[in-house]
Scaffold this motif. Structure first.
Motif, PDB file in Angstrom:
ATOM      1  N   ASN A  38       3.844  -1.795  18.285  1.00  0.00           N
ATOM      2  CA  ASN A  38       4.856  -1.673  17.232  1.00  0.00           C
ATOM      3  C   ASN A  38       6.236  -1.402  17.832  1.00  0.00           C
ATOM      4  OD1 ASN A  38       3.045  -2.149  15.174  1.00  0.00           O
ATOM      5  ND2 ASN A  38       2.627   0.014  14.831  1.00  0.00           N
ATOM      6  N   ASN A  42       9.482  -3.690  17.479  1.00  0.00           N
ATOM      7  CA  ASN A  42      10.792  -3.210  17.050  1.00  0.00           C
ATOM      8  C   ASN A  42      11.889  -3.641  18.021  1.00  0.00           C
ATOM      9  OD1 ASN A  42      10.036  -1.923  14.641  1.00  0.00           O
ATOM     10  ND2 ASN A  42       9.394  -0.093  15.746  1.00  0.00           N
ATOM     11  N   TYR A  62       1.449  -3.412  10.874  1.00  0.00           N
ATOM     12  CA  TYR A  62       2.556  -2.480  10.694  1.00  0.00           C
ATOM     13  C   TYR A  62       3.395  -2.910   9.484  1.00  0.00           C
ATOM     14  CZ  TYR A  62       6.729   0.238  12.026  1.00  0.00           C
ATOM     15  OH  TYR A  62       7.798   1.089  12.052  1.00  0.00           O
ATOM     16  N   SER A  63       3.205  -2.235   8.358  1.00  0.00           N
ATOM     17  CA  SER A  63       3.815  -2.681   7.105  1.00  0.00           C
ATOM     18  C   SER A  63       5.336  -2.599   7.121  1.00  0.00           C
ATOM     19  CB  SER A  63       3.241  -1.905   5.916  1.00  0.00           C
ATOM     20  OG  SER A  63       3.504  -0.540   6.050  1.00  0.00           O
ATOM     21  N   ASP A  64       5.913  -1.566   7.727  1.00  0.00           N
ATOM     22  CA  ASP A  64       7.372  -1.481   7.768  1.00  0.00           C
ATOM     23  C   ASP A  64       7.960  -2.660   8.536  1.00  0.00           C
ATOM     24  OD1 ASP A  64       9.913  -0.053   7.279  1.00  0.00           O
ATOM     25  OD2 ASP A  64       9.928   0.154   9.466  1.00  0.00           O
ATOM     26  N   ASN A  67       7.677  -5.804   6.438  1.00  0.00           N
ATOM     27  CA  ASN A  67       8.690  -5.818   5.383  1.00  0.00           C
ATOM     28  C   ASN A  67      10.054  -6.223   5.928  1.00  0.00           C
ATOM     29  OD1 ASN A  67       7.325  -5.080   2.920  1.00  0.00           O
ATOM     30  ND2 ASN A  67       7.034  -3.058   3.817  1.00  0.00           N
ATOM     31  N   ARG A  68      10.415  -5.737   7.113  1.00  0.00           N
ATOM     32  CA  ARG A  68      11.706  -6.091   7.703  1.00  0.00           C
ATOM     33  C   ARG A  68      11.753  -7.569   8.082  1.00  0.00           C
ATOM     34  NH1 ARG A  68      12.484  -3.175  12.445  1.00  0.00           N
ATOM     35  NH2 ARG A  68      10.400  -2.319  12.346  1.00  0.00           N
ATOM     36  N   ALA A  89       1.869  -6.844   3.948  1.00  0.00           N
ATOM     37  CA  ALA A  89       2.343  -5.457   4.004  1.00  0.00           C
ATOM     38  C   ALA A  89       1.942  -4.669   2.759  1.00  0.00           C
ATOM     39  CB  ALA A  89       3.862  -5.439   4.159  1.00  0.00           C
ATOM     40  N   ASN A  91       3.160  -4.971  -0.187  1.00  0.00           N
ATOM     41  CA  ASN A  91       4.397  -4.604  -0.869  1.00  0.00           C
ATOM     42  C   ASN A  91       4.499  -5.397  -2.172  1.00  0.00           C
ATOM     43  OD1 ASN A  91       7.006  -4.143  -1.743  1.00  0.00           O
ATOM     44  ND2 ASN A  91       7.891  -4.246   0.301  1.00  0.00           N
TER      45      ASN A  91
END
Length: 110
Positions: A38, A42, A62-64, A67-68, A89, A91
């Protein structure tokens, strides 16, 4: 240019396909491995290497990060790709308007 849908969906795991067979991260990864991946994702995302980041975030679930990357896809006008990532994700808040838009398009075509 006509596409062969059977051929296109023969291997839905290939990048660029709308449907992923499973939305579970790769099993067998330890928490420590996921953290490392992760963080690498990033770094890729911040460097603008979105495809590489996307692959890592899908691998780890990794949902965050998903989402990004989905938001970036929306900025680029790739709504189906964004929808896939939002669904992966989990969402619903971001996915539901896209699903509604897609349903409206299909309804108007019918």
């Amino acid at each position: 240019m006509q596409t062969d849908l059977k051929k296109d969906f023969a291997n839905p795991q290939e990048p660029g396909h709308f449907i992923k067979v499973t939305d579970f991260p790769v099993s067998g990864l330890t928490s420590e491995q996921k953290v490392v991946l992760n963080r690498k994702g990033n770094v890729f995302f911040n460097q603008g290497k979105i495809l590489e980041a996307r692959r890592l975030f899908i691998t780890t679930g990794y949902s965050d990060g998903l989402n990004r990357v989905a938001a970036k896809s929306m900025e680029e006008g790739k709504e189906l790709d964004a929808l896939k990532l939002y669904l992966l994700a989990h969402n619903k808040r971001e996915a539901e308007p896209l699903i509604e838009k897609l349903a409206n398009i299909i309804s108007s075509l019918l």
